[in-house]
Design a protein around this motif. Structure first.
Motif, short mmCIF file in Angstrom:
data_model
loop_
_atom_site.label_atom_id
_atom_site.label_comp_id
_atom_site.label_asym_id
_atom_site.label_seq_id
_atom_site.Cartn_x
_atom_site.Cartn_y
_atom_site.Cartn_z
N LYS A 54 -6.09 -8.60 2.24
CA LYS A 54 -5.06 -7.66 2.69
C LYS A 54 -4.38 -8.28 3.90
O LYS A 54 -5.01 -8.98 4.70
N ASP B 189 -5.14 -12.74 8.52
CA ASP B 189 -5.29 -12.24 7.15
C ASP B 189 -4.72 -13.24 6.14
O ASP B 189 -5.31 -13.46 5.07
N ALA C 9 -4.65 1.77 -0.28
CA ALA C 9 -5.39 0.50 -0.22
C ALA C 9 -6.79 0.68 -0.77
O ALA C 9 -7.29 -0.17 -1.53
N LEU D 198 0.16 -4.06 5.23
CA LEU D 198 -0.68 -2.85 5.29
C LEU D 198 -0.67 -2.26 6.70
O LEU D 198 -1.07 -2.93 7.65
N ALA E 295 0.86 -1.19 0.00
CA ALA E 295 0.00 0.00 0.00
C ALA E 295 0.89 1.24 0.00
O ALA E 295 0.83 2.07 0.90
N ARG F 103 -8.26 -1.06 -4.11
CA ARG F 103 -9.45 -1.89 -4.07
C ARG F 103 -10.48 -1.42 -5.08
O ARG F 103 -11.16 -2.23 -5.73
N ILE G 39 -2.90 -7.16 -0.87
CA ILE G 39 -2.12 -6.03 -0.34
C ILE G 39 -1.39 -6.52 0.90
O ILE G 39 -2.02 -6.96 1.85
N ARG H 52 -2.30 -7.34 7.15
CA ARG H 52 -1.90 -6.20 7.98
C ARG H 52 -0.45 -6.33 8.46
O ARG H 52 0.03 -7.44 8.72
#
Lengths: 265, 137
Positions: A193, A222, A179, A168, A138, A183, A165, A195
């Motif tokens: 995504k 995630d 982000a 993030l 991102a 998207r 992603i 994190r």
């Protein structure tokens, strides 16, 4: 055997982490279904950190494909292999085909982690892949590559392209905006995504798998969601029924269609 | 994870935190010229057409998301973005509403046929703001 190629246009997107956790997720899904399938993870990086994501020692070296079973490295039931000279090996595709790795409907799954710099070998592999997993960051320099990346996916020949992603940091305004923009552009092709999570490097430093070191890790949750989405895409490619576990995330995966096909439609 | 954070998560019955800045407005996206520059790249628009023609949209996007009212972009190109109107005050999409596919098809037609680029970018950003306001982003 369906092949999943993990390749990002930018380094540092967490591609190796994602490849490892897709392998772990698919392995657990297959075990949960009681199927006889198995998962193989192949890294093409000459400077490989893959063993660290499985809690192995940093000195652990991975064998080449085709190594006898007694010399294979198994972690969590996943066979780990390395082909660091693949970029110079013109016989790579033939070798994968000979090993039975290029049959989309097979029970076994091959996941290939390709370094960002090896674009040419990535394109050769993606042409035969059931799914191309493309991690992005991102960051503005990565999102600026989107037009080129999307143009490449149009002609890549991959069955599906799934964007993720990685790393993030939602506490940063620009990261959130990038982000959201990504998207909006990618739509259902953005399947997950990951994190930013300090637990990931900490688990590596502790020589433990992330699920053991930090079971409540946000990045782990995630990555598991990403693995389920990819699993749903593989199940769809196999032509079988989607698994109950994958149904929750089946929409993003199922919604992904081969770009050229969609355009024609 | 620190023990105090673990304890708090246990008490909340959660596994992890999800960061949320409630004051965030995605109309701020326009503050980044990079996004507007990217939206002028036809390769991106072609892909957007592909994405929006998929039968299955993500579950977290509303069904009406791909529809942008053709008359709902009064801001002049080059002007700073106005404060987003609260969702309740917005008029419903008119019957002649323009889909994203149509929108980006006009981009594909070339610069001569896309005199409303600024408006279209703002429409997209406003939609992001609406999704964010509804907690769907």
């Amino acid at each position: 055997m369906p092949m999943i190629v993990c390749h990002s246009p930018k380094g540092g997107a967490g591609t190796t982490f994602l490849a490892a956790h897709i392998a772990l997720g698919l392995s657990e899904m297959e075990a949960g279904q009681g199927t006889a399938g198995d998962v193989t993870l192949l890294t093409l990086s000459p400077y490989d950190s893959m063993p660290l994501h499985f809690g192995l020692q940093p000195a652990q070296r991975l064998p080449a494909l085709g190594t006898p079973a007694d010399a294979a490295v198994l972690a969590a039931g996943i066979g780990l292999y390395s082909e660091p000279d693949a970029a110079q090996d013109a016989r790579l595709i033939d070798m994968l085909a000979d090993e039975g790795f290029l049959t989309p409907t097979g029970e076994r799954v091959l996941i290939v982690d390709v370094p960002a710099g090896d674009r040419l070998v990535a394109r050769r592999l993606i042409r035969h892949a059931t799914v191309h997993v493309c991690p992005l960051t991102a960051s503005p320099d990565c999102v600026a590559l989107l037009p080129q990346v999307l143009e490449d996916t149009e002609t890549s020949g991959a069955g599906e392209t799934a964007f993720v992603i990685g790393r993030l940091d939602e506490t940063k305004r620009l990261a959130r905006h990038v982000a959201a923009f990504s998207r909006e552009i990618l739509g259902s092709r953005l399947v997950a995504k990951i994190r930013q999570d300090q637990s990931v490097p900490e688990a590596i430093a502790m020589l433990q798998v992330l699920s053991r070191y930090a079971p409540s890790s946000a990045a782990l949750a995630d990555a598991q969601a990403a693995a389920q989405a990819i699993g749903a895409m593989i199940a769809s490619a196999r032509g079988g029924e989607e698994t109950p576990a994958a149904e929750e995330t089946a929409s993003p995966g199922a919604a992904l269609a081969k770009p050229s096909t969609s355009r024609a439609a | 994870m620190r023990a105090d954070a673990r304890s708090l998560l246990d008490r909340l019955g959660k596994n992890d935190f999800s960061y949320k800045e409630f004051a965030d407005r995605f109309s701020d996206l326009e503050l980044w010229p990079l996004f507007e520059a990217l939206l002028k790249d036809p390769r991106l628009f072609q892909q957007e057409v592909v994405a929006t023609t998929h039968a299955d949209m993500p579950a977290d996007l509303p069904a009406a998301a791909p529809v942008i009212p053709a008359t709902a972009t009064p801001t002049l190109a080059g002007a700073r973005p106005a404060e987003p109107t609260p969702p309740a005050e917005r008029a419903p999409a008119p019957s002649g509403a323009e889909t994203l596919a149509d929108l980006f098809s006009r981009y594909e037609a070339g610069a001569g046929g896309s005199t409303r680029h600024g408006d279209d970018v703002r429409a997209m950003l406003r939609r992001l703001s609406e999704l964010d306001a509804r907690g769907e982003l």
